[in-house]
Design an enzyme around this catalytic site. Sequence first.
Site, PDB file in Angstrom:
ATOM      1  N   ARG A  55      35.616  14.720  15.287  1.00  0.00           N
ATOM      2  CA  ARG A  55      34.255  15.249  15.078  1.00  0.00           C
ATOM      3  C   ARG A  55      33.757  16.588  16.163  1.00  0.00           C
ATOM      4  NH1 ARG A  55      29.290  12.924  17.281  1.00  0.00           N
ATOM      5  NH2 ARG A  55      27.395  13.966  16.133  1.00  0.00           N
ATOM      6  N   HIS A  60      24.303  20.576  17.088  1.00  0.00           N
ATOM      7  CA  HIS A  60      24.446  19.472  18.180  1.00  0.00           C
ATOM      8  C   HIS A  60      23.810  20.158  19.187  1.00  0.00           C
ATOM      9  CE1 HIS A  60      26.570  15.994  19.901  1.00  0.00           C
ATOM     10  NE2 HIS A  60      25.924  16.345  20.853  1.00  0.00           N
ATOM     11  N   GLU A  67      21.721  13.466  16.558  1.00  0.00           N
ATOM     12  CA  GLU A  67      20.569  12.637  17.375  1.00  0.00           C
ATOM     13  C   GLU A  67      19.330  13.599  17.404  1.00  0.00           C
ATOM     14  OE1 GLU A  67      22.078  11.752  21.173  1.00  0.00           O
ATOM     15  OE2 GLU A  67      23.631  10.384  20.333  1.00  0.00           O
ATOM     16  N   ASN A 103      25.201   6.410  16.215  1.00  0.00           N
ATOM     17  CA  ASN A 103      25.703   6.648  17.738  1.00  0.00           C
ATOM     18  C   ASN A 103      25.013   5.526  18.546  1.00  0.00           C
ATOM     19  OD1 ASN A 103      26.887   9.252  17.021  1.00  0.00           O
ATOM     20  ND2 ASN A 103      25.673  10.654  18.458  1.00  0.00           N
ATOM     21  N   TYR A 142      25.565   2.977  22.067  1.00  0.00           N
ATOM     22  CA  TYR A 142      26.137   2.909  23.378  1.00  0.00           C
ATOM     23  C   TYR A 142      25.772   1.781  23.904  1.00  0.00           C
ATOM     24  CZ  TYR A 142      27.856   7.935  23.357  1.00  0.00           C
ATOM     25  OH  TYR A 142      28.255   8.867  22.873  1.00  0.00           O
ATOM     26  N   GLU A 164      29.681   8.042  17.254  1.00  0.00           N
ATOM     27  CA  GLU A 164      29.779   8.282  18.980  1.00  0.00           C
ATOM     28  C   GLU A 164      29.661   6.770  19.515  1.00  0.00           C
ATOM     29  OE1 GLU A 164      27.332  10.843  21.158  1.00  0.00           O
ATOM     30  OE2 GLU A 164      27.651  12.446  19.684  1.00  0.00           O
TER      31      GLU A 164
HETATM   32  C1  GBH Z   1      24.955  11.395  22.976  1.00  0.00           C
HETATM   33  O1  GBH Z   1      23.678  11.084  23.477  1.00  0.00           O
HETATM   34  C2  GBH Z   1      25.465  12.830  22.654  1.00  0.00           C
HETATM   35  O2  GBH Z   1      25.441  13.193  21.455  1.00  0.00           O
HETATM   36  C3  GBH Z   1      26.438  13.593  23.348  1.00  0.00           C
HETATM   37  O3  GBH Z   1      26.287  15.084  23.456  1.00  0.00           O
HETATM   38  C4  GBH Z   1      26.437  12.939  24.784  1.00  0.00           C
HETATM   39  O4  GBH Z   1      27.454  13.653  25.724  1.00  0.00           O
HETATM   40  C5  GBH Z   1      26.826  11.499  24.889  1.00  0.00           C
HETATM   41  O5  GBH Z   1      25.984  10.728  23.646  1.00  0.00           O
HETATM   42  C6  GBH Z   1      26.836  10.780  25.848  1.00  0.00           C
HETATM   43  O6  GBH Z   1      25.390  10.830  26.381  1.00  0.00           O
HETATM   44  O7  GBH Z   1      17.265   6.845  29.587  1.00  0.00           O
HETATM   45  O8  GBH Z   1      15.800   5.719  27.946  1.00  0.00           O
HETATM   46  O9  GBH Z   1      15.819   7.997  27.784  1.00  0.00           O
HETATM   47  C7  GBH Z   1      23.703   9.763  24.037  1.00  0.00           C
HETATM   48  C8  GBH Z   1      22.876   8.916  23.868  1.00  0.00           C
HETATM   49  C9  GBH Z   1      20.603   8.086  23.956  1.00  0.00           C
HETATM   50  C10 GBH Z   1      22.052   9.065  25.982  1.00  0.00           C
HETATM   51  C11 GBH Z   1      19.511   8.015  24.840  1.00  0.00           C
HETATM   52  C12 GBH Z   1      20.525   9.164  26.792  1.00  0.00           C
HETATM   53  C13 GBH Z   1      18.552   8.317  27.337  1.00  0.00           C
HETATM   54  C14 GBH Z   1      17.797   6.969  27.090  1.00  0.00           C
HETATM   55  N1  GBH Z   1      21.365   8.894  24.616  1.00  0.00           N
HETATM   56  N2  GBH Z   1      19.839   7.957  26.366  1.00  0.00           N
HETATM   57  S1  GBH Z   1      16.598   6.799  28.286  1.00  0.00           S
END
Ligand code: GBH
Length: 495
Positions: A94, A139, A184, A324, A326, A393
């Site tokens: 991707r 993106h 996102e 996505n 995490y 992701e």
């Molecule tokens: C993704 O975002 C992106 O698509 C990618 O580009 C990036 O490198 C990767 O993941 C790793 O970060 O602190 O409560 O505001 C990640 C998903 C979700 C990460 C929200 C930051 C902030 C939450 N994001 N988060 S908060």
Amino acid sequence: MEYLYILCFLASCYATLNNKKFPDDFMFGTATSSYQIEGAWNEDGKGENIWDRLLHTNPNFTVNGDNGDITCNSYHKYKEDVALVKDLNVTHYRFSLAWARLLPNGHVDQINDAGVQYYKNLIRELRANNIEPLVTIYHWDLPQGLQDEGGWTSSDIVDRYADYARLCFRLFGGDVRYWMTFNEPKEFCWQGYGEGTNAPGIKAAGTGEYLCAHHVLKAHATAWHIYDEEFRSTQNGQVGIVLDTNWYEPATNSTEDKIASDTKLQFIFGWYANPIFRGDYPEVMRNNIQRRSLAQGLTKSRLPEFTPEEIEYVKGTADFLGVNMYSSALVAPIENPDVNAMGYEADSEVRDWLSENWKKGASPWLVVTPWGVQKLLRWIKEQYNNPRIIITENGYSDYDGTLDDVDRIDYIQQYLSGVRDAMDEDGVDVFGYTVWSLLDNLEWVYGFTNKFGLYHVDFNSPNRTRTAKKSVGFYQNIIRTRCLVDYCIDIQNYW
Ligand code: GBH
């Protein structure tokens, strides 16, 4: 008791790992995005984008003033990178298209041939190696020229995006089966146009993020309809969108906290998924934002309205859903919410926080909560009538980029187990999983300090040397065996 202890030890003290084989056609892949890996920011006719502008004019925006000018230099090293992807033995890769590399000022009246050639070469190289390209059209790297015309808060962007998407389908669609319109939108709308912590760095919380999202949803739907009407019959691909969320765990068993969990998910995920899969914004969003807007003395809601025709036009415009995921957080209602607080989080009237007990990654928001993925997938299945899902992701960050990345291995193994549980126990229709990321890369405002790569990148060497981490061998093995433990039950071929 000793037995229990040994069991616990073998299973790393987490819930037991799933021991069912993944289906034969399950897709395992890895991901990147253009600004984070390409570099060559002004080479061969590429135009300036909002991240170039922001980080050149405001280097303090990122840790150490890092930016994407060179980063992994994948623009020049794409063949080497495809070889790494090949070596991983994944089914798919991707990546995203840099809008300003194809259209320097964002408009289709000026096409940059070198940019077209770059992505044609990349896709050809992937196909030649039997790797399915999954292409993200956007993106986060908007051409600066379009930002100067108002960016995602201007309604003009819908047609500009539609023109760009049509061009992408026409140029590359013969070799692409999976398109993702946006990565996102919650992040780039909120952080870009609400909170101001991502490009273009605009602070207009409470209005900016909603306007952005409204245009993103219309742009997404327009692109889907263009594909459906003009390309699907000849190209036979699928068009989806990538949405991100944490799992939001109720802080206690109380009804209030359970409702808070659902409300939070509606405000983050339902904001986009509800219009696409059910029609219109979630009811709790419409109600809360209307009530709070009026209490703030406004004459109408800060949440834009879709007409009935628009609701129908947007509904049903995803052939699959990219997720996505995490991390997780705890949630509870905000007691006595401040009606004048602005922003989508304030409008949700829910607060969220991380438990001290959860293991952290390098990214301040990332906690290792593999049990959250099954809960989230179950929630999505129930909310949106069992959509086809691909995890686009999931991954783990550290600071040092160690080659002995056992924490990343544990993370991937446990989250994949949660994904397999959701398929198995809840019948969630997951057809693939994608590790973020192929390479250590520019982690947005965290610069090069948060490393997500399966491959280490030496940012001090001009060559940007790539080295496999231990997780590469681990992931290769999972893909080969389609199994997370030593011995798996093959339920697909059992009877
Ligand atoms: C993704 O975002 C992106 O698509 C990618 O580009 C990036 O490198 C990767 O993941 C790793 O970060 O602190 O409560 O505001 C990640 C998903 C979700 C990460 C929200 C930051 C902030 C939450 N994001 N988060 S908060």
